[in-house]
Scaffold this active site. Structure first.
Site, PDB file in Angstrom:
ATOM      1  N   CYS A  81       0.830  -1.203   0.000  1.00 39.16           N
ATOM      2  CA  CYS A  81       0.000   0.000   0.000  1.00 39.16           C
ATOM      3  C   CYS A  81       0.872   1.263   0.000  1.00 39.16           C
ATOM      4  O   CYS A  81       1.527   1.540  -0.995  1.00 39.16           O
ATOM      5  CB  CYS A  81      -1.005  -0.060   1.145  1.00 39.16           C
ATOM      6  SG  CYS A  81      -2.424   0.983   0.830  1.00 39.16           S
ATOM      7  N   HIS A 174      -3.279  -4.862   1.695  1.00 35.14           N
ATOM      8  CA  HIS A 174      -2.617  -5.110   2.999  1.00 35.14           C
ATOM      9  C   HIS A 174      -2.538  -6.611   3.254  1.00 35.14           C
ATOM     10  O   HIS A 174      -3.408  -7.156   3.946  1.00 35.14           O
ATOM     11  CB  HIS A 174      -3.418  -4.438   4.123  1.00 35.14           C
ATOM     12  CG  HIS A 174      -3.178  -2.972   4.255  1.00 35.14           C
ATOM     13  ND1 HIS A 174      -2.399  -2.428   5.254  1.00 35.14           N
ATOM     14  CD2 HIS A 174      -3.599  -1.936   3.515  1.00 35.14           C
ATOM     15  CE1 HIS A 174      -2.366  -1.115   5.121  1.00 35.14           C
ATOM     16  NE2 HIS A 174      -3.095  -0.786   4.077  1.00 35.14           N
ATOM     17  N   GLU A 176      -0.932  -8.252   5.253  1.00 36.76           N
ATOM     18  CA  GLU A 176      -0.686  -8.595   6.668  1.00 36.76           C
ATOM     19  C   GLU A 176      -1.983  -8.658   7.466  1.00 36.76           C
ATOM     20  O   GLU A 176      -1.968  -9.056   8.624  1.00 36.76           O
ATOM     21  CB  GLU A 176       0.295  -7.581   7.282  1.00 36.76           C
ATOM     22  CG  GLU A 176      -0.280  -6.235   7.687  1.00 36.76           C
ATOM     23  CD  GLU A 176      -0.572  -5.290   6.512  1.00 36.76           C
ATOM     24  OE1 GLU A 176      -0.466  -5.707   5.337  1.00 36.76           O
ATOM     25  OE2 GLU A 176      -0.946  -4.125   6.788  1.00 36.76           O
TER      26      GLU A 176
HETATM   27  N1  GLN Z   1      -3.534   6.440   0.826  1.00 35.12           N
HETATM   28  C1  GLN Z   1      -2.323   6.148   1.553  1.00 35.12           C
HETATM   29  C2  GLN Z   1      -1.177   6.957   0.984  1.00 35.12           C
HETATM   30  O1  GLN Z   1      -1.349   7.685   0.078  1.00 35.12           O
HETATM   31  C3  GLN Z   1      -2.020   4.678   1.531  1.00 35.12           C
HETATM   32  C4  GLN Z   1      -3.047   3.924   2.331  1.00 35.12           C
HETATM   33  C5  GLN Z   1      -2.537   2.693   2.987  1.00 35.12           C
HETATM   34  O2  GLN Z   1      -1.329   2.440   3.071  1.00 35.12           O
HETATM   35  N2  GLN Z   1      -3.452   1.939   3.494  1.00 35.12           N
HETATM   36  O3  GLN Z   1      -0.069   6.837   1.431  1.00 35.12           O
END
Ligand code: GLN
Length: 196
Positions: A81, A174, A176
Site C-alpha cells: 500500500c 494489505h 498482513e
Molecule cells: N492512501 C495512503 C497513501 O497515500 C495509503 C493507504 C494505505 O497504506 N493503506 O499513502
C-alpha cells in the site's frame, strides 16, 4: 549467521507484519534507525500514509541509506500500500515534496480507487498460489504504468495489484491483515531467506 528481516516502523501498519514474520520463524526487527537499517537482510515497507513516511525517512536520516541499500545492494523489499507508493518510480496525485525510491519502473496513483471504492475487499488469484488470497484494500493506490521486466502477479479489474521486479515486490493491498502468511512466505523464499 542468522538473517534478519526488518519492518520499517516509522508510522503505519507495521505491527501486523511483524506478527506474520514471527509466525514464519524469521528473526524480525522494527527499523527506525540507520544502525537497524544497516543490519537487515530484507525489509518490508508497510502501509500507512506515504507522505508522512516520506517525511519521517528524511527526518530520521534514512532516505539516502534506504535508496542505496535498494539500488546498490539489491536489498529484497516488499512494499504494501503506502510502501508500494514509496517504492514506485513515479507518484501520481502525491504531494509535491513527497519522495519516491524509484525501486521499480512503475507509476502509482495515491488513493487511485477514488472515494466510493476507497476501501474494499476481494479474493485475488495470485500467480503461484493454489487458492485465492483475500485482499484488503484501504485507500489503496492504483498501478498506472509498469515498465519492462515488471511481472504482474495479481490483478483486479484488469489493473495490476501485485507486482515483482527483481528483488522488489509490491502490493496495493494489505497482505498482513488477512491472517494468511502465504505472501510473506513467498517473498521470503524469493529473497532466499527461508527454504521453499
Ligand atoms: N492512501 C495512503 C497513501 O497515500 C495509503 C493507504 C494505505 O497504506 N493503506 O499513502
Amino acid at each position: 549467521m542468522s538473517q534478519t528481516v526488518g519492518v520499517l516502523a516509522l508510522q503505519g501498519a507495521f505491527a501486523a507484519h511483524i506478527a506474520i514474520l514471527e509466525s514464519l520463524g524469521v528473526d524480525t526487527i522494527e527499523v527506525r534507525s540507520a544502525e537497524q537499517l544497516a543490519d537487515v537482510d530484507a525489509l518490508i515497507l508497510p502501509g500507512g500514509e506515504s507522505t508522512t513516511v516520506s517525511m519521517l525517512l528524511e527526518r530520521f536520516g534514512l532516505l539516502e541509506q534506504l535508496r542505496s541499500r535498494i539500488h546498490d545492494e539489491q536489498l529484497p523489499v516488499f512494499g504494501t500500500c503506502a510502501g508500494m507508493i514509496l517504492l514506485a518510480e513515479e507518484i501520481l496525485d502525491g504531494r509535491a515534496d513527497q519522495h519516491c525510491l524509484k525501486a521499480l519502473p512503475m507509476s502509482a496513483r495515491r488513493n487511485g480507487y477514488g472515494r466510493q471504492l476507497a476501501s474494499f475487499e476481494t479474493d485475488l488469484d495470485i500467480d503461484g498460489l493454489d487458492e485465492p488470497f483475500h485482499g484488503i484494500f484501504i485507500r489503496a493506490p492504483t498501478v498506472e504504468r509498469i515498465g519492462a521486466g515488471v511481472e504482474v502477479l495479481a490483478k483486479v479489474d484488469g489493473q495490476p495489484v501485485m507486482c515483482r521486479h527483481e528483488a522488489v515486490t509490491v502490493a496495493s493491498f494489505h497482505p498482513e491483515l488477512s491472517g494468511d502468511a502465504r505472501l510473506h512466505k513467498r517473498w521470503l523464499v524469493d529473497a532466499g531467506l527461508i527454504p521453499a
